[in-house]
Design an enzyme around this catalytic site. Structure first.
Site, PDB file in Angstrom:
ATOM      1  N   PRO A 300      -7.503   2.886 -16.971  1.00 21.02           N
ATOM      2  CA  PRO A 300      -8.013   2.539 -15.643  1.00 21.02           C
ATOM      3  C   PRO A 300      -7.309   1.299 -15.102  1.00 21.02           C
ATOM      4  O   PRO A 300      -7.111   0.324 -15.831  1.00 21.02           O
ATOM      5  CB  PRO A 300      -9.486   2.230 -15.899  1.00 21.02           C
ATOM      6  N   GLY A 301      -6.905   1.343 -13.851  1.00 17.73           N
ATOM      7  CA  GLY A 301      -6.371   0.149 -13.195  1.00 17.73           C
ATOM      8  C   GLY A 301      -7.319  -0.221 -12.074  1.00 17.73           C
ATOM      9  O   GLY A 301      -8.120  -1.152 -12.162  1.00 17.73           O
ATOM     10  N   TYR A 343      -1.363   4.669   2.998  1.00 19.57           N
ATOM     11  CA  TYR A 343      -2.105   5.837   2.510  1.00 19.57           C
ATOM     12  C   TYR A 343      -3.261   6.242   3.420  1.00 19.57           C
ATOM     13  O   TYR A 343      -4.090   7.056   3.007  1.00 19.57           O
ATOM     14  CB  TYR A 343      -2.738   5.551   1.141  1.00 19.57           C
ATOM     15  N   CYS A 370       3.782  -7.290  13.179  1.00 25.47           N
ATOM     16  CA  CYS A 370       4.389  -6.625  14.328  1.00 25.47           C
ATOM     17  C   CYS A 370       4.674  -5.160  14.043  1.00 25.47           C
ATOM     18  O   CYS A 370       5.832  -4.721  13.973  1.00 25.47           O
ATOM     19  CB  CYS A 370       5.654  -7.365  14.742  1.00 25.47           C
ATOM     20  N   GLU A 371       3.622  -4.410  13.838  1.00 25.12           N
ATOM     21  CA  GLU A 371       3.676  -2.965  13.622  1.00 25.12           C
ATOM     22  C   GLU A 371       2.408  -2.396  14.220  1.00 25.12           C
ATOM     23  O   GLU A 371       1.311  -2.912  13.949  1.00 25.12           O
ATOM     24  CB  GLU A 371       3.639  -2.627  12.118  1.00 25.12           C
TER      25      GLU A 371
HETATM   26  C1  PLP Z   1      -1.011   3.342 -11.985  1.00 23.35           C
HETATM   27  C2  PLP Z   1      -1.177   3.981 -13.286  1.00 23.35           C
HETATM   28  C3  PLP Z   1      -2.423   4.009 -13.896  1.00 23.35           C
HETATM   29  C4  PLP Z   1      -3.668   3.468 -13.255  1.00 23.35           C
HETATM   30  O1  PLP Z   1      -4.075   4.170 -12.150  1.00 23.35           O
HETATM   31  P1  PLP Z   1      -5.445   3.741 -11.452  1.00 23.35           P
HETATM   32  O2  PLP Z   1      -5.643   4.658 -10.339  1.00 23.35           O
HETATM   33  O3  PLP Z   1      -5.294   2.353 -10.992  1.00 23.35           O
HETATM   34  O4  PLP Z   1      -6.500   3.890 -12.494  1.00 23.35           O
HETATM   35  C5  PLP Z   1      -2.517   4.547 -15.160  1.00 23.35           C
HETATM   36  N1  PLP Z   1      -1.425   5.047 -15.795  1.00 23.35           N
HETATM   37  C6  PLP Z   1      -0.209   5.040 -15.222  1.00 23.35           C
HETATM   38  C7  PLP Z   1       0.931   5.582 -15.953  1.00 23.35           C
HETATM   39  C8  PLP Z   1      -0.046   4.511 -13.957  1.00 23.35           C
HETATM   40  O5  PLP Z   1       1.160   4.518 -13.387  1.00 23.35           O
END
Ligand code: PLP
Length: 441
Positions: A300-301, A343, A370-371
């Site tokens: 998770p990021g 996005y 400026c967009e």
């Molecule tokens: C960006 C990425 C993630 C995390 O994605 P999230 O949507 O932020 O959870 C995990 N694995 C890889 C390889 C990524 O490039």
């Protein structure tokens, strides 16, 4: 006692509240006080929420599957203070460039808990990673198999690696954030036979120790089924590769992409639901294809940091175009958050004081760049705004600041971490001197 609305409680940081003057507070600090002390635009991160999300993942997946690692994808918000918290909570972390590795090192992040992703790592970056003693490198191209084999060989290291495969599964998210389909720059396609060839080459490479497979479908993924579908397909492939090339599957990594709620109407599955789906899919595939259950790593990021971060802007000029639109310009925009422009991402916007006063107007929160495509939110119902008011956007903690730019020669915002009524800078606001520092006259 006033409090945040039910839906806002789900998307603002866990410590958020309204104080007696009707102002939104985060971590015990009022937004207006923080804006006064640190200026705007300002990014506020709540330490408690980051820890809360780390624990939700560690427990959610840990309860469903053993052994299991949770790897924070640091590109969502790369910052030494966050890396430290994540390390304390027992997570692993991934980086995708030498620069992100430098941040991990600055936080003293344990090397063996790091994984290096990216579709085009160069010789120097790979060398830096091996020299730091990185735990895993995830290989993403034929070029990299040879390059890494060479770089590891020069150092007398046999590097543990995963291979990133692409399962041709569409997770139904934005085209620009879909990564596991056939037409993608990421991963070795199973469908075309490239993945089989990569396994053969990597297993045979003297200085590489292939410990398993990785895939990542994209992000954010609001459905559960793409995960189980892809897991099944990739495990079937792994079984073929075990029989043909002696591939081991000690480790298995189905990536990240766990969604978060940006607007109240579209809430994602619970972490426990993702965990149950993924754990069951891995276990049943192991059963079917005769594998011992591998170490499972999820990445998770966004889901770790999005909710922890709130962006604060000050309103400047307001333009009312009768029967067309009301443009409320703020002092930030695509320079600190390009996601709406890139996005069409949606955000919730709240006035920082008395946020639930009766909405008076539908407005577009425009940036200062400026967009024409520079906006934070379109057609949101808000109480009447005046120049000088503060507005905030919750769930701004992921992929905003890391994608920030100096477009129009603006300075990137300050970032503070709040906890128990205290705020500390974790990145100072840039200055004009910073802007000039790298240019030569
Ligand atoms: C960006 C990425 C993630 C995390 O994605 P999230 O949507 O932020 O959870 C995990 N694995 C890889 C390889 C990524 O490039």
């Amino acid at each position: 006692m006033p409090s945040l609305s039910q839906t806002d409680q789900e998307i603002f940081p866990v410590t958020s509240d309204l104080n007696d003057s009707g102002e939104i507070t985060i971590g015990g600090c009022s937004i207006s006080q923080l804006a006064e002390e640190f200026g705007t635009p300002l990014y506020i991160y709540d330490e408690e929420t980051i820890r809360h999300m780390c624990r939700q993942f560690m427990r959610g997946f840990g309860n469903e599957y053993e052994p299991c690692h949770v790897e924070y994808s640091s590109k969502a918000f790369s910052n030494p203070a966050v890396a430290k918290i994540v390390a304390e909570e027992g997570l692993h972390m991934d980086v995708v460039t030498g620069g992100e590795l430098v941040f991990a090192k600055a936080a003293g992040f344990p090397a063996e808990r790091l994984n290096f992703h990216g579709n085009n790592k160069d010789r120097q970056e790979l060398g830096e990673a091996i020299d730091y003693g990185i735990g895993r490198i995830t290989i993403d191209s034929f070029y990299e198999i040879e390059l890494l084999n060479d770089v590891a060989g020069e150092r007398g290291v046999r590097q543990k690696v995963l291979l990133r495969v692409s399962p041709s599964v569409d997770p139904h998210t934005h085209m620009l954030t879909t990564t596991g389909v056939l037409d993608s720059k990421f991963g070795f396609s199973i469908e075309t036979g490239a993945a089989a060839e990569a396994v053969e080459k990597a297993v045979a490479a003297e200085n590489l120790d292939v410990v398993g497979l990785h895939f990542h479908l994209g992000s954010p993924i609001f459905e559960l089924e793409p995960y189980s579908q892809a897991i099944d397909y990739v495990m079937q492939f792994a079984a073929e590769m075990r029989d043909r090339h002696g591939l081991k599957l000690d480790e298995f990594n189905p990536g990240g992409g766990f969604a978060v709620g940006y607007v109240g109407e579209e809430l994602p599955p619970q972490i426990t639901e993702y965990a149950t789906e993924i754990a069951q899919a891995v276990r049943s595939a192991c059963d079917r294809f005769g594998f011992d259950e591998p170490l499972l790593t999820v990445e998770p990021g966004r889901a770790i940091v999005a909710r922890a971060g709130v962006a604060v802007y000050q309103v400047g000029g307001i333009k009312r175009i009768p029967n067309v639109r009301v443009y409320v310009s703020v002092d930030g925009g695509m320079g600190d958050n390009i996601r709406p422009a890139l996005y069409s991402s949606e955000y919730t916007v709240r006035r920082a004081y008395d946020p639930y006063a009766t909405p008076q107007e539908k407005v577009t929160i425009a940036g200062k760049y400026c967009e024409s495509g520079d906006y934070i939110a379109r057609d949101v119902d808000l109480p009447l705004l005046e120049s000088g008011d503060l507005v905030c956007t919750p769930t701004s903690g992921a992929y905003s600041v890391p994608m920030a730019s100096n477009y129009n020669m603006t300075t990137r915002p300050a970032i503070v971490m709040v906890k128990d009524g205290q705020a500390r800078l974790i990145r100072r606001r840039e200055t004009y001197e910073d802007l000039l520092a790298t240019s030569l006259v």
